[in-house]
Design an enzyme around this catalytic site. Structure first.
Site, PDB file in Angstrom:
ATOM      1  N   SER A 147     -10.530  13.555  -1.650  1.00 52.50           N
ATOM      2  CA  SER A 147     -10.262  14.967  -1.403  1.00 52.50           C
ATOM      3  C   SER A 147     -11.197  15.839  -2.258  1.00 52.50           C
ATOM      4  O   SER A 147     -12.403  15.773  -2.091  1.00 52.50           O
ATOM      5  CB  SER A 147      -8.780  15.265  -1.672  1.00 52.50           C
ATOM      6  N   GLU A 165     -11.349  31.228  10.400  1.00 49.91           N
ATOM      7  CA  GLU A 165     -12.425  32.221  10.401  1.00 49.91           C
ATOM      8  C   GLU A 165     -13.765  31.620   9.991  1.00 49.91           C
ATOM      9  O   GLU A 165     -14.697  32.337   9.627  1.00 49.91           O
ATOM     10  CB  GLU A 165     -12.073  33.358   9.426  1.00 49.91           C
ATOM     11  N   HIS A 189      -9.922  16.127   4.472  1.00 41.19           N
ATOM     12  CA  HIS A 189      -8.756  16.453   5.302  1.00 41.19           C
ATOM     13  C   HIS A 189      -9.261  17.061   6.610  1.00 41.19           C
ATOM     14  O   HIS A 189      -8.692  18.026   7.125  1.00 41.19           O
ATOM     15  CB  HIS A 189      -7.831  17.436   4.588  1.00 41.19           C
TER      16      HIS A 189
END
Length: 287
Positions: A147, A165, A189
């Site tokens: 991660s 966005e 992820h």
């Protein structure tokens, strides 16, 4: 490109647990659950033996004691009991002789998840990180990051950006990472959180870089700083900016939509390989 003797494993997070361990679902923080079965076993298999020294570095985590404990238990369940936690929370701690000596002596290192900007601002430019980078080039150490720990491994690092966005100019923010991988940008992820737009903007902004989007319970094993092998159970999305023919990035204002022509995208499954410098993809079934 200088070939490294060390091995790097970058992991997308939320990994399966080693046999005999619970799955962490009752944890109060998702960072704690990021302990793998298959990938962690692969990590251990790359070390010289069961007595190899392993250091866990939970600096990115907001709960370092729990994150460190989780990983030491995971390694112990695989028979690797010579494992400790380097609980580094300040730059002064990172510069201490004790921590520097531990980095000189260990054979395996694992950076946990959390906040990648915390990780780089605390460790960036320290003796600890400089020595680790030197050892990675010259010695057969094994370095893994999951991660946030994975995102920090490259020279250019995403540290912020909304998935919704992400194709508006300026939405994705960059900083310097550890620099163990050059001309690469990593996101994690990736599939579950829909981060494809973040990687498109990252590569459009840095077209000389290869964008790597790691799914959960999925990783890339990188040898000689060059050969990428997909491991784990999920997908890896690779975005190549070298083929871009046009982008409006330099002509639009902050917040306006980004246009990109001829961006190349590859999907890797476990066993697929790619040569980083040549951008050559080799499917597992063709090897």
């Amino acid at each position: 490109m200088e070939k490294t003797k060390g091995i790097l494993i970058i992991i997308g997070g939320d990994m399966s647990m080693p046999p005999g361990m619970d799955n962490g679902e009752n944890s109060s923080d998702a960072e704690v659950a990021e302990t793998e079965g298959e990938i962690l076993t692969r990590f251990c298999g790359l070390l010289s033996g069961i007595k190899s020294r392993i250091e866990i570095i939970p600096t990115a985590s907001s709960i370092p004691e729990q994150a460190g404990k989780r990983y030491t238990e995971a390694f112990s369940s695989l028979g690797f009991k010579n494992c400790a936690v380097m609980d580094i929370r300040t730059r002064d701690q990172a510069q201490s002789q004790d921590m520097v000596q531990r980095v000189r002596e260990a054979e395996g290192f694992l950076f946990t998840g959390g906040d990648q900007l915390r990780l780089t601002t605390i460790l960036g430019g320290t003796d600890l990180l400089n020595i680790l980078a030197e050892r990675y080039v010259r010695e057969a150490v094994v370095i893994a990051g999951t991660s946030a720990g994975a995102m920090a491994m490259s020279d250019t690092m995403i540290y912020q950006g909304s998935s919704q966005e992400a194709l508006k100019k300026g939405e994705v923010k960059f900083s310097s990472g550890f620099g163990l991988l050059s001309k690469v940008i990593i996101d994690t992820h990736f599939v579950k959180r829909g981060r494809i737009g973040r990687l498109f903007q990252a590569v459009a902004s840095n077209p000389g870089c290869l964008g790597i989007g790691l799914g959960e319970d999925t990783g890339l094993l990188i040898t000689k700083g060059e050969t990428l092998e997909a491991i784990g159970s999920g997908l890896i999305i690779v975005v190549d900016g070298s083929t871009i023919k046009y982008t409006n990035m330099a002509m639009i204002n902050e917040g306006e939509l980004i246009s990109i022509e001829n961006l190349s995208v590859h999907v890797m499954v476990p066993g697929d390989k790619m040569l980083l410098s040549r951008r050559k993809f080799t499917p597992a079934l063709a090897q």
